[in-house]
Design an enzyme around this catalytic site. Structure first.
Site, PDB file in Angstrom:
ATOM      1  N   CYS A  93      21.729  -5.431 -48.499  1.00  0.00           N
ATOM      2  CA  CYS A  93      21.027  -6.561 -47.674  1.00  0.00           C
ATOM      3  C   CYS A  93      19.541  -6.294 -47.162  1.00  0.00           C
ATOM      4  O   CYS A  93      18.623  -6.312 -48.277  1.00  0.00           O
ATOM      5  CB  CYS A  93      22.051  -7.361 -46.967  1.00  0.00           C
ATOM      6  SG  CYS A  93      21.934  -9.018 -46.581  1.00  0.00           S
ATOM      7  N   ARG A 130      22.428 -20.627 -45.228  1.00  0.00           N
ATOM      8  CA  ARG A 130      22.621 -19.279 -45.662  1.00  0.00           C
ATOM      9  C   ARG A 130      23.721 -18.939 -46.750  1.00  0.00           C
ATOM     10  O   ARG A 130      24.607 -19.952 -47.004  1.00  0.00           O
ATOM     11  CB  ARG A 130      23.340 -18.542 -44.333  1.00  0.00           C
ATOM     12  CG  ARG A 130      22.177 -18.258 -43.131  1.00  0.00           C
ATOM     13  CD  ARG A 130      22.795 -17.571 -42.008  1.00  0.00           C
ATOM     14  NE  ARG A 130      22.940 -16.128 -42.249  1.00  0.00           N
ATOM     15  CZ  ARG A 130      21.958 -15.242 -42.418  1.00  0.00           C
ATOM     16  NH1 ARG A 130      20.638 -15.518 -42.154  1.00  0.00           N
ATOM     17  NH2 ARG A 130      22.258 -13.974 -42.441  1.00  0.00           N
ATOM     18  N   HIS A 212      28.245  -6.795 -48.702  1.00  0.00           N
ATOM     19  CA  HIS A 212      28.560  -5.943 -47.355  1.00  0.00           C
ATOM     20  C   HIS A 212      30.241  -5.691 -47.491  1.00  0.00           C
ATOM     21  O   HIS A 212      30.808  -5.935 -48.669  1.00  0.00           O
ATOM     22  CB  HIS A 212      28.605  -6.664 -46.121  1.00  0.00           C
ATOM     23  CG  HIS A 212      27.066  -6.968 -45.658  1.00  0.00           C
ATOM     24  ND1 HIS A 212      26.207  -6.044 -45.045  1.00  0.00           N
ATOM     25  CD2 HIS A 212      26.339  -8.105 -45.822  1.00  0.00           C
ATOM     26  CE1 HIS A 212      24.999  -6.383 -44.935  1.00  0.00           C
ATOM     27  NE2 HIS A 212      25.176  -7.580 -45.298  1.00  0.00           N
TER      28      HIS A 212
HETATM   29  N1  GLN Z   1      17.913 -10.931 -42.664  1.00  0.00           N
HETATM   30  C1  GLN Z   1      18.156 -10.834 -43.859  1.00  0.00           C
HETATM   31  C2  GLN Z   1      18.684 -12.220 -44.341  1.00  0.00           C
HETATM   32  O1  GLN Z   1      19.178 -12.870 -43.649  1.00  0.00           O
HETATM   33  C3  GLN Z   1      19.325  -9.826 -43.972  1.00  0.00           C
HETATM   34  C4  GLN Z   1      20.710 -10.049 -43.562  1.00  0.00           C
HETATM   35  C5  GLN Z   1      21.464  -9.031 -43.707  1.00  0.00           C
HETATM   36  O2  GLN Z   1      21.051  -7.808 -43.873  1.00  0.00           O
HETATM   37  N2  GLN Z   1      22.809  -9.391 -43.706  1.00  0.00           N
HETATM   38  O3  GLN Z   1      18.231 -12.365 -45.586  1.00  0.00           O
END
Ligand code: GLN
Length: 267
Positions: A93, A130, A212
């Site tokens: 990520c 998101r 993840h």
């Molecule tokens: N900040 C980054 C995003 O939202 C990575 C998020 C994460 O590593 N879970 O894209």
């Protein structure tokens, strides 16, 4: 003996990413392979990175990414050389985003990437959701497939799957340059950007992904691929890892497939 470098464990470690380190360590130890974990936190010594055979870096929120980026840039030359030389690594990520040219935050701020790979990430901001949920991808790398065939034939694990499963939660949308290969094709979930069905990236022995979960305990073949690559690079010969009883791990893997109605997929 393997030295595993865990980049920024205090700041880049979210949604269970720590489990990836635990599984790499355990799977080595179960086979009698010694492991040293080097925690490479802010201000770490460059020599501690140089000696690593395998690298891991987890995800983070934007704030932590920004803090890490300053330190990371001081180490950029060595890290870039290691990745280009084929040092195996897994980058989740936010860490995956760092491999590219930049990450543009929702408010337009640019966090510069290391620019090792021709990719970039943009967060379109609050008017776009998101990208959250379980992910299932079809692996594109033949190295996984060969290993699975072997597992499949063994009496220990008589199942195989060409899927990787995990959990994603990111605002950034990543776009790969033409010459880059994704880690997989999205079967369920969003992946790199929710549009082009690509997920993650592969470059030599380095893998970037949004998964993840943590990813490795649910996909033990991926953990073994990283271990195998690291041993082969270090000892300069082909290495066959002994098979482990992965029945519990594959139950976890299957549970995700089942939840998304993919349980009969290629089994
Ligand atoms: N900040 C980054 C995003 O939202 C990575 C998020 C994460 O590593 N879970 O894209």
């Amino acid at each position: 003996m393997l030295t595993i470098g865990w980049l920024y464990p205090q700041l880049m470690n979210t949604y269970g990413d720590r489990g990836n380190i635990m599984i790499l360590q355990r799977r080595c130890e179960w086979r009698g392979i010694g492991v040293e974990i080097k925690n490479l936190d802010l201000g770490f010594k460059i020599d501690d990175l140089r000696v690593c055979d395998l690298l891991f870096m987890g995800g983070a929120q934007d704030r932590q990414q920004k803090i890490v980026s300053e330190d990371l840039f001081k180490k950029a030359d060595v890290l870039t050389r290691m990745i280009k030389d084929g040092t195996p690594g897994l980058y989740i990520c936010g860490a995956y985003q760092f491999l590219g040219k930049y990450y543009k935050e929702a408010n337009g701020t640019i966090i510069k990437g290391l620019g090792i790979l021709d990719l970039y990430t943009e967060n379109p901001g609050t008017n776009k959701p998101r990208l959250i949920g379980n992910v299932i991808i079809e692996i594109q790398d033949l190295r996984f497939k060969m290993y699975e065939e072997k597992n499949h034939k063994s009496s220990i694990v008589n199942r195989k799957s060409s899927a990787l499963v995990g959990f994603e939660n990111h605002g950034g949308r990543t776009y790969l340059g033409k010459g880059l290969k994704p880690l997989g094709k999205v079967l369920h979930g969003f992946g790199n950007n929710g549009k082009d069905k690509t997920e993650g990236v592969m470059y030599k022995n380095s893998f970037g992904t949004y998964l993840h979960g943590p990813i490795l305990p649910k996909n033990p073949n991926f953990a073994d691929l990283l271990i195998k690559c690291a041993l082969e690079k270090k000892y300069k010969k082909s290495i066959e890892l002994s098979l482990l009883d992965d029945s519990l791990e594959y139950r976890a893997h299957q549970a995700v497939l089942k939840k998304q109605n993919y349980h009969a997929w290629r089994f």
